[in-house]
Write a protein that holds these residues in place. Structure first.
Motif, PDB file in Angstrom:
ATOM      1  N   UNK A   8      73.874  75.430 -28.088  1.00 23.68           N
ATOM      2  CA  UNK A   8      72.868  76.581 -27.524  1.00 23.68           C
ATOM      3  C   UNK A   8      72.001  75.728 -26.939  1.00 23.68           C
ATOM      4  N   UNK A   9      72.105  75.140 -26.029  1.00 20.37           N
ATOM      5  CA  UNK A   9      71.316  74.603 -25.012  1.00 20.37           C
ATOM      6  C   UNK A   9      71.366  75.030 -23.410  1.00 20.37           C
ATOM      7  N   UNK A  10      70.347  74.959 -22.622  1.00 14.84           N
ATOM      8  CA  UNK A  10      70.761  75.492 -21.295  1.00 14.84           C
ATOM      9  C   UNK A  10      71.481  73.941 -20.365  1.00 14.84           C
ATOM     10  N   UNK A  11      72.527  74.215 -20.031  1.00 12.39           N
ATOM     11  CA  UNK A  11      73.256  73.134 -19.445  1.00 12.39           C
ATOM     12  C   UNK A  11      72.797  72.775 -17.963  1.00 12.39           C
ATOM     13  N   UNK A  12      72.813  71.496 -17.783  1.00 11.71           N
ATOM     14  CA  UNK A  12      72.972  70.964 -16.290  1.00 11.71           C
ATOM     15  C   UNK A  12      74.074  70.256 -15.933  1.00 11.71           C
ATOM     16  N   UNK A  13      74.782  70.708 -15.068  1.00 14.60           N
ATOM     17  CA  UNK A  13      76.220  70.109 -14.793  1.00 14.60           C
ATOM     18  C   UNK A  13      76.305  69.564 -13.248  1.00 14.60           C
ATOM     19  N   UNK A  14      76.236  68.146 -13.259  1.00  8.93           N
ATOM     20  CA  UNK A  14      75.986  67.656 -11.917  1.00  8.93           C
ATOM     21  C   UNK A  14      77.092  66.383 -11.744  1.00  8.93           C
ATOM     22  N   UNK A  15      77.335  65.967 -10.494  1.00  6.49           N
ATOM     23  CA  UNK A  15      78.196  64.892 -10.140  1.00  6.49           C
ATOM     24  C   UNK A  15      79.021  65.049  -9.169  1.00  6.49           C
ATOM     25  N   UNK A  16      80.204  64.138  -9.040  1.00  2.00           N
ATOM     26  CA  UNK A  16      81.396  64.364  -8.214  1.00  2.00           C
ATOM     27  C   UNK A  16      82.417  65.259  -8.812  1.00  2.00           C
TER      28      UNK A  16
END
Length: 223
Positions: A29-37
């Protein structure tokens, strides 16, 4: 929750990764950040060839929708990956709407890629002045023939300004200021020189995104 992505080259393996990230997203239950290649594009204009892998793109769209992610738009550039004449936008950053509302000043910026195929991406807020910066010793000073002699003279002056055994910190502080002045008088402002070179290379690489470079420009863009 921050998820770093380094996606595989095959659509099947990427599909497995999208499924794993989706599971993670709903497990916490956490706001996600999804980043990368992500090794995938969403639209044809994100590839210099204009050729879109429809199966991979459709799966990527579905993953973003299922995870309710919103993309951070790349500021001022189209592509993040370069190899020869090929250019793609495969490096990206997403976050939940809750996260973006909580941090509305964040933006995605592209930095020079150096020797890599991929550009460096930085998710950042407006620059903050953190105050005093630590002293840094520059190795090229040792190559200058007068350095040791000049160093001894500068240290001697520092000792005269702050005599006594318990003034070492003050001596080192004034010594740092004197060495910065010595560096500028001997070598010039290296930060400005470095920035000028990087800006010249970056200008050529940005130009290559919209039109072919001449051979001399290609050599210059490689530093």
């Amino acid at each position: 929750m921050i998820v770093g992505v380094y996606a595989a080259s095959s659509v099947k393996e990427r599909d497995d990764l999208w499924e794993e990230i989706t599971t993670l997203k709903f497990a916490f239950e956490l706001p996600p950040v999804v980043l990368g290649d992500f090794n995938e594009t969403l639209h044809a204009h994100e590839k210099s060839s204009g050729h879109l892998n429809l199966s991979g793109s459709t799966s990527f769209h579905k993953f973003i929708s299922n995870c309710e992610l919103v993309e951070f738009n790349l500021q001022g550039h189209r592509f993040t990956w370069f190899r020869g004449d090929s250019m793609n936008c495969i490096d990206r950053a997403f976050a939940s709407l809750d996260f973006q509302l909580q941090f509305p000043s964040l933006s995605l910026c592209r930095y020079p890629r150096g020797m890599s195929d991929h550009c460096q991406l930085l998710l950042q807020s407006p620059e903050v002045d953190w105050g005093w910066k630590p002293f840094r010793f520059i190795n090229c000073w040792l190559s200058h023939p007068s350095f040791l002699t000049d160093f001894e003279a500068l240290w001697s002056d520092s000792c005269k300004e702050f005599p006594g055994e318990f003034s070492l910190i003050k001596k080192l502080r004034i010594m740092g200021k004197k060495l910065r002045q010595w560096n500028k008088s001997i070598f010039g402002d290296q930060n400005i020189k470095l920035v000028d070179i990087q800006n010249s290379i970056t200008t050529l690489k940005n130009l290559s995104e919209v039109c072919p470079l001449f051979e001399t420009e290609k050599k210059s863009s490689k530093g």
